[in-house]
Design a protein around this motif. Sequence first.
Motif, short mmCIF file in Angstrom:
data_model
loop_
_atom_site.label_atom_id
_atom_site.label_comp_id
_atom_site.label_asym_id
_atom_site.label_seq_id
_atom_site.Cartn_x
_atom_site.Cartn_y
_atom_site.Cartn_z
N TYR A 1 -98.17 -9.26 -89.15
CA TYR A 1 -97.94 -9.76 -90.51
C TYR A 1 -98.49 -8.81 -91.57
O TYR A 1 -98.08 -8.83 -92.72
CB TYR A 1 -98.56 -11.16 -90.69
N TYR A 2 -99.43 -7.96 -91.14
CA TYR A 2 -100.13 -7.10 -92.10
C TYR A 2 -99.37 -5.80 -92.41
O TYR A 2 -99.46 -5.26 -93.51
CB TYR A 2 -101.51 -6.79 -91.52
N TYR B 1 -100.59 -1.44 -97.34
CA TYR B 1 -102.04 -1.32 -97.61
C TYR B 1 -102.64 -0.14 -96.86
O TYR B 1 -103.86 -0.06 -96.75
CB TYR B 1 -102.76 -2.60 -97.19
N TYR C 1 -103.12 0.65 -106.59
CA TYR C 1 -103.10 -0.82 -106.44
C TYR C 1 -103.61 -1.51 -107.71
O TYR C 1 -102.99 -2.44 -108.23
CB TYR C 1 -103.97 -1.23 -105.23
N ARG D 1 -110.58 -12.66 -111.47
CA ARG D 1 -111.61 -12.54 -110.41
C ARG D 1 -112.99 -12.88 -110.96
O ARG D 1 -113.79 -13.54 -110.31
CB ARG D 1 -111.70 -11.08 -109.92
N ALA E 1 -111.72 -9.49 -97.45
CA ALA E 1 -110.51 -8.84 -98.00
C ALA E 1 -110.84 -8.28 -99.38
O ALA E 1 -110.14 -8.54 -100.36
CB ALA E 1 -109.33 -9.80 -98.06
N GLY F 1 -110.54 -5.41 -100.55
CA GLY F 1 -109.61 -4.43 -101.10
C GLY F 1 -110.33 -3.23 -101.68
O GLY F 1 -111.24 -2.66 -101.06
N ASP G 1 -112.51 -5.57 -95.03
CA ASP G 1 -111.06 -5.44 -95.27
C ASP G 1 -110.44 -4.71 -94.08
O ASP G 1 -111.11 -3.93 -93.39
CB ASP G 1 -110.79 -4.67 -96.57
N LEU G 2 -109.15 -4.95 -93.87
CA LEU G 2 -108.46 -4.29 -92.75
C LEU G 2 -108.03 -2.86 -93.10
O LEU G 2 -107.63 -2.12 -92.22
CB LEU G 2 -107.21 -5.10 -92.39
N ALA H 1 -112.40 -4.48 -90.84
CA ALA H 1 -112.33 -5.54 -89.82
C ALA H 1 -111.27 -6.55 -90.21
O ALA H 1 -110.91 -6.67 -91.39
CB ALA H 1 -113.67 -6.24 -89.67
N ASN H 2 -110.81 -7.28 -89.20
CA ASN H 2 -109.86 -8.35 -89.43
C ASN H 2 -110.63 -9.61 -89.83
O ASN H 2 -111.58 -10.01 -89.14
CB ASN H 2 -109.07 -8.59 -88.13
N ALA H 3 -110.19 -10.25 -90.91
CA ALA H 3 -110.87 -11.47 -91.36
C ALA H 3 -110.70 -12.62 -90.38
O ALA H 3 -111.35 -13.65 -90.51
CB ALA H 3 -110.33 -11.87 -92.74
N ILE I 1 -110.62 -13.24 -102.41
CA ILE I 1 -109.82 -13.20 -103.64
C ILE I 1 -108.44 -12.61 -103.38
O ILE I 1 -108.33 -11.49 -102.85
CB ILE I 1 -110.58 -12.40 -104.73
N PHE I 2 -107.42 -13.34 -103.75
CA PHE I 2 -106.02 -12.90 -103.68
C PHE I 2 -105.58 -12.47 -102.28
O PHE I 2 -104.75 -11.56 -102.14
CB PHE I 2 -105.75 -11.75 -104.69
N MET I 3 -106.12 -13.08 -101.25
CA MET I 3 -105.62 -12.78 -99.90
C MET I 3 -104.82 -13.93 -99.31
O MET I 3 -103.84 -13.69 -98.59
CB MET I 3 -106.75 -12.44 -98.93
N GLU J 1 -101.13 -13.99 -98.88
CA GLU J 1 -100.51 -12.94 -98.06
C GLU J 1 -100.68 -13.20 -96.56
O GLU J 1 -100.41 -12.32 -95.75
CB GLU J 1 -101.09 -11.57 -98.44
C1 LIG Z 1 -103.79 -8.70 -102.59
S1 LIG Z 1 -105.04 -7.76 -101.85
C2 LIG Z 1 -106.51 -8.46 -102.59
C3 LIG Z 1 -107.66 -7.48 -102.58
C4 LIG Z 1 -108.87 -7.86 -103.41
N1 LIG Z 1 -109.56 -9.01 -102.89
C5 LIG Z 1 -108.50 -8.06 -104.85
O1 LIG Z 1 -109.02 -8.99 -105.46
O2 LIG Z 1 -107.73 -7.26 -105.40
C6 LIG Z 1 -105.10 -8.38 -100.22
C7 LIG Z 1 -106.14 -7.67 -99.40
O3 LIG Z 1 -106.26 -8.37 -98.17
C8 LIG Z 1 -106.46 -7.44 -97.14
N2 LIG Z 1 -106.09 -8.14 -95.90
C9 LIG Z 1 -104.92 -8.74 -95.59
N3 LIG Z 1 -104.97 -9.32 -94.37
C10 LIG Z 1 -106.23 -9.09 -93.91
C11 LIG Z 1 -106.92 -9.45 -92.72
N4 LIG Z 1 -106.33 -10.16 -91.76
N5 LIG Z 1 -108.20 -9.06 -92.58
C12 LIG Z 1 -108.82 -8.34 -93.54
N6 LIG Z 1 -108.22 -7.97 -94.68
C13 LIG Z 1 -106.94 -8.34 -94.88
C14 LIG Z 1 -105.56 -6.28 -97.52
O4 LIG Z 1 -105.91 -5.08 -96.85
C15 LIG Z 1 -105.78 -6.22 -99.03
O5 LIG Z 1 -106.85 -5.38 -99.36
#
Ligand SMILES: C[S@@+](CC[C@H](N)C(=O)[O-])C[C@H]1O[C@@H](n2cnc3c(N)ncnc32)[C@H](O)[C@@H]1O
Length: 348
Positions: A125-126, A137, A146, A162, A187, A189, A210-211, A234-236, A252-254, A257
């Motif tokens: 999905y990522y 990303y 970004y 934020r 996450a 970012g 963050d991944l 790392a994966n959340a 925030i904002f994850m 997605e």
């Molecule tokens: C829309 S961005 C938001 C980033 C930041 N929090 C912000 O406020 O701008 C989504 C972030 O989620 C991270 N992300 C998505 N899936 C993830 C996962 N399973 N584990 C860790 N990070 C993840 C992406 O790499 C990206 O940096």
Amino acid sequence: MPSPLAVAAELARQTARSATYWGINELASRFARRIEPTAPRYVPQRPVPTQRQLFGEIWKLLQADAALVADGICPPFVVEEGTPLSWLARIRAMVADMPEAQRRRREEGRQEVRADVGPSDLPDYYTQNFHYQTGGYLTEGSARIYDVQVETLFMGTASLMRRQAMRPIAEHLRGRDQRDAHLADIACGTGRFLGQLAGAYPRLNLTGIDLSDEYLAEARRHIGPGRQVTLTVANAEAIPLADASQDVVSCIFMFHELPHAVRRRVTSEMARVLKPGGLLVLVDSLQWGDRPGWDGLLEAFPHRFHEPYYRNYLDDDLGKLVEGAGLALTCEAQAFMAKIVTARRPLA
Ligand SMILES: C[S@@+](CC[C@H](N)C(=O)[O-])C[C@H]1O[C@@H](n2cnc3c(N)ncnc32)[C@H](O)[C@@H]1O
């Protein structure tokens, strides 16, 4: 306490910044129409706000931001864009990427990032071109633009939305010794929220997860070498932090997605790493009906920007989601296009 002059200066600076991004947004929309004058534009069935209503909510957010400064919750917003020249270079790179993003929008469904990545440990999905952005990303170029992309989209308010998470965090940490407290931004970012936290809490133990290696490299550059912040790729879904180790977890904002089931796994992980009594702060998009008359904007969003899980997010009940992870919902608030949800891990 900051002087009334400092508060007025914050309001004036942020109003000017928002107006600048509104101008860039207008120019970018015109440029997009010039690239593809005949491209069909998605017309939502649900109602959309008037420009006056939009600006009215932005004005409320600007005032709420100035109130953070007035109440001593955080220092004035640090300009995040670097020097004017480096900011202009990022804007130029964003505009240069627009024809490619338009092409991806036209060829809906084609995912170059998946093809580039090949077999990897990254979840399926990522590895997509979220927002149709080149590299998804996973490239330095994407990490570099970004923030100007997001600020352009939200007319300079992304950072301010934020920052509204700072109020519940300040209330939670009030009276505690920062040196003994731990906050993890999941996450994180490019580290813009961590940067704000670092300014407000010079001694708080901060971790960003963050991944994306490339986004964390940008976060490192943004926060600078003078402030110790642990940044971990790392994966959340499997947060590399000990059980009950964090006083505060922010995200925030994850959520918009993530697929439905992944959103649940991530929430359980965030609950696991919180200390009993610890605070979870989520900031993400408004959902259906949060602001009557604005649902058309939410309906159009995933059509204009590649957001494959956004519709599912709009239907998700965040209260039930956090409660399902064993947390107690404490508050839901709105900040322009965002909602802020807070929850506590019960003491026992
Ligand atoms: C829309 S961005 C938001 C980033 C930041 N929090 C912000 O406020 O701008 C989504 C972030 O989620 C991270 N992300 C998505 N899936 C993830 C996962 N399973 N584990 C860790 N990070 C993840 C992406 O790499 C990206 O940096």
